[in-house]
Scaffold this motif. Structure first.
Motif, PDB file in Angstrom:
ATOM      1  N   SER A 184       0.832  -1.204   0.000  1.00  0.00           N
ATOM      2  CA  SER A 184       0.000   0.000   0.000  1.00  0.00           C
ATOM      3  C   SER A 184       0.864   1.251   0.000  1.00  0.00           C
ATOM      4  O   SER A 184       0.548   2.232  -0.678  1.00  0.00           O
ATOM      5  N   GLN A 207     -11.592  -8.835   2.841  1.00  0.00           N
ATOM      6  CA  GLN A 207     -10.449  -7.979   2.511  1.00  0.00           C
ATOM      7  C   GLN A 207      -9.990  -7.145   3.706  1.00  0.00           C
ATOM      8  O   GLN A 207      -9.497  -6.028   3.538  1.00  0.00           O
ATOM      9  N   SER A 243      -3.092 -10.252  -8.976  1.00  0.00           N
ATOM     10  CA  SER A 243      -3.670  -8.949  -9.318  1.00  0.00           C
ATOM     11  C   SER A 243      -2.824  -7.802  -8.761  1.00  0.00           C
ATOM     12  O   SER A 243      -2.600  -6.794  -9.447  1.00  0.00           O
ATOM     13  N   ASP A 244      -2.345  -7.939  -7.528  1.00  0.00           N
ATOM     14  CA  ASP A 244      -1.504  -6.894  -6.937  1.00  0.00           C
ATOM     15  C   ASP A 244      -0.156  -6.808  -7.647  1.00  0.00           C
ATOM     16  O   ASP A 244       0.412  -5.715  -7.786  1.00  0.00           O
ATOM     17  N   LEU A 258      -0.619  -4.699 -10.738  1.00  0.00           N
ATOM     18  CA  LEU A 258      -0.711  -3.283 -10.397  1.00  0.00           C
ATOM     19  C   LEU A 258       0.659  -2.707 -10.040  1.00  0.00           C
ATOM     20  O   LEU A 258       1.001  -1.585 -10.434  1.00  0.00           O
ATOM     21  N   THR A 291      -7.559   2.833  -9.477  1.00  0.00           N
ATOM     22  CA  THR A 291      -7.781   1.406  -9.719  1.00  0.00           C
ATOM     23  C   THR A 291      -7.355   0.580  -8.516  1.00  0.00           C
ATOM     24  O   THR A 291      -8.063  -0.353  -8.103  1.00  0.00           O
ATOM     25  N   TYR A 292      -6.220   0.923  -7.947  1.00  0.00           N
ATOM     26  CA  TYR A 292      -5.744   0.230  -6.735  1.00  0.00           C
ATOM     27  C   TYR A 292      -6.753   0.357  -5.593  1.00  0.00           C
ATOM     28  O   TYR A 292      -7.095  -0.631  -4.939  1.00  0.00           O
ATOM     29  N   PHE A 321     -10.000   1.030  -5.770  1.00  0.00           N
ATOM     30  CA  PHE A 321     -11.228   0.334  -6.116  1.00  0.00           C
ATOM     31  C   PHE A 321     -11.112  -1.174  -5.894  1.00  0.00           C
ATOM     32  O   PHE A 321     -12.019  -1.816  -5.347  1.00  0.00           O
ATOM     33  N   LEU A 322      -9.948  -1.743  -6.264  1.00  0.00           N
ATOM     34  CA  LEU A 322      -9.765  -3.185  -6.146  1.00  0.00           C
ATOM     35  C   LEU A 322      -9.578  -3.635  -4.705  1.00  0.00           C
ATOM     36  O   LEU A 322      -9.672  -4.833  -4.411  1.00  0.00           O
ATOM     37  N   ILE A 323      -9.283  -2.707  -3.794  1.00  0.00           N
ATOM     38  CA  ILE A 323      -9.230  -3.077  -2.379  1.00  0.00           C
ATOM     39  C   ILE A 323     -10.611  -3.535  -1.908  1.00  0.00           C
ATOM     40  O   ILE A 323     -10.749  -4.530  -1.177  1.00  0.00           O
ATOM     41  N   VAL A 350     -13.361  -4.045  -4.126  1.00  0.00           N
ATOM     42  CA  VAL A 350     -14.009  -4.929  -5.108  1.00  0.00           C
ATOM     43  C   VAL A 350     -12.901  -5.728  -5.792  1.00  0.00           C
ATOM     44  O   VAL A 350     -12.519  -5.435  -6.926  1.00  0.00           O
ATOM     45  N   PRO A 351     -12.350  -6.733  -5.107  1.00  0.00           N
ATOM     46  CA  PRO A 351     -11.197  -7.460  -5.654  1.00  0.00           C
ATOM     47  C   PRO A 351     -11.591  -8.330  -6.865  1.00  0.00           C
ATOM     48  O   PRO A 351     -12.719  -8.708  -7.034  1.00  0.00           O
TER      49      PRO A 351
END
Length: 365
Positions: A109, A252, A322-323, A326, A357-358, A360-362, A364-365
């Motif tokens: 993060s 999450q 996914s991470d 990113l 985007t980062y 949002f994906l936290i 909504v993974p």
């Protein structure tokens, strides 16, 4: 606000934060359902005090930075904030049940927030106000080289090693990578402050040195007191949020807590970097932002690795797919953005898109 009131706040808030943190810790509230709501309220109040103190501490840090000059000035805030993050992550690792991914989420993060969020905001706002801004390419290239090496070794490589389960290092691998991280960051500090100091100074020769009469002792003392208070308050806030997420079975939870810790800790540096960019001191803003990312990995990973080895608690550093995508995208965009000596608001907008985007994906993974 009058000069007297401003001075009173600058002296009072660091002390208030420290006293509040000690009082909250002394209360010793348990983590059962009856006290959970009380912990949430206390966490909210602690957050308000902490955020106010952050801005006060930032003023003291900048006073010290102006006094000692660049690039040493940016190191004052960077090292101090990194010490905060190390303290919080280690204490959270030892809080409650073993949480092997907390350090990974916090470090990831931090890198994403600094390299996309903070840098993106600096480039966008600075570019919008000044149209084009100049950076020192040698300095930013040094930051990126160190950051890429550290992130790949500590956050991506563990997924592909074969000595232990995917995402983890063996004890020997963890010690070896930690030693290399400290060595690389130490070498970077030597280059930044001694060997290649000019590569990290403003291209137009801006000076941030303070007037001779400005006192450094009071600002340094209040900076230390305020940072200790912020450390203790941030730990309480993060622990309260973690307990609430677990109690309400929020998915999450690790990613949210990791992002929260990074966001709380990086607040002083983020504001300082944006201020510098708006003042057309973009290189100084990048020094603060990118320096924080390098320091986080170079110092935090060895610290949590030592805590893991000493306590026997597991440590998972390898990022999920996914991470990893990113992270690679953020590093690649940074390399492209700083490949020349001028930036515009569009350069920053690209970084902000990746940051959004980062975030949002936290959730909504």
């Amino acid at each position: 606000m009058s000069g007297f009131a401003r001075s009173a706040v600058s002296y009072a808030m660091p002390l208030a934060a420290l006293v509040t943190a000690i009082a909250v810790r002394a209360s010793g509230l348990s983590v059962d359902q009856d006290s959970l709501n009380i912990r949430i309220v206390i966490g909210a109040l602690s957050s308000a005090i902490m955020f106010t103190t952050i801005f006060v501490v930032l003023d003291h840090a900048e006073a010290v930075a102006r006094r000692v000059g660049e690039p040493y000035g940016t190191l004052v805030l960077t090292i101090a904030v990194t010490a905060i993050e190390v303290s919080i992550i280690v204490s959270m690792m030892l809080h409650g049940e073993n949480n092997p991914t907390l350090a990974r989420e916090s470090v990831f993060s931090t890198v994403m927030i600094t390299s996309t969020g903070v840098v993106g905001t600096c480039l966008t706002l600075g570019g919008w106000r000044h149209r084009k801004q100049t950076i020192v390419r040698q300095g930013t290239s040094a930051y990126l080289a160190v950051l890429i090496a550290l992130t790949v070794m500590t956050l991506i490589l563990p997924t592909y090693t074969r000595a232990t389960d995917p995402g983890t290092f063996s004890a020997a691998q963890l010690g070896f990578v930690s030693a290399l991280s400290v060595l690389l960051y130490t070498g970077f500090l030597f280059a930044q402050t001694v060997r290649h100091r000019d590569d990290f100074l403003e291209a137009h020769g801006a000076s941030t040195r303070a007037a001779p009469h400005e006192s450094i002792s009071a600002s340094a003392l209040l900076l230390v007191i305020g940072l200790i208070g912020i450390v203790m308050l941030a730990e309480q806030v993060a622990a309260s949020v973690e307990d609430a997420l677990i109690a309400y079975q929020v998915t999450q939870a690790d990613a949210i807590v990791g992002a929260l810790i990074a966001g709380l800790v990086l607040m002083p540096e983020s504001v300082s970097a944006v201020r510098a960019a708006l003042n057309n001191e973009l290189q100084r803003g990048l020094n603060v932002a990118m320096g924080s990312a390098c320091a986080t990995i170079g110092l935090t990973i060895p610290a949590v690795a030592a805590a893991s080895l000493l306590t026997g608690r597991g440590l998972t550093l390898g990022l999920p797919a996914s991470d990893t995508v990113l992270l690679v995208l953020a590093l690649f965009i940074s390399s492209v953005s700083f490949s020349n000596e001028r930036t515009t608001f569009l350069t920053g907008l690209v970084h902000l898109v990746v940051f959004f985007t980062y975030v949002f994906l936290i959730f909504v993974p």
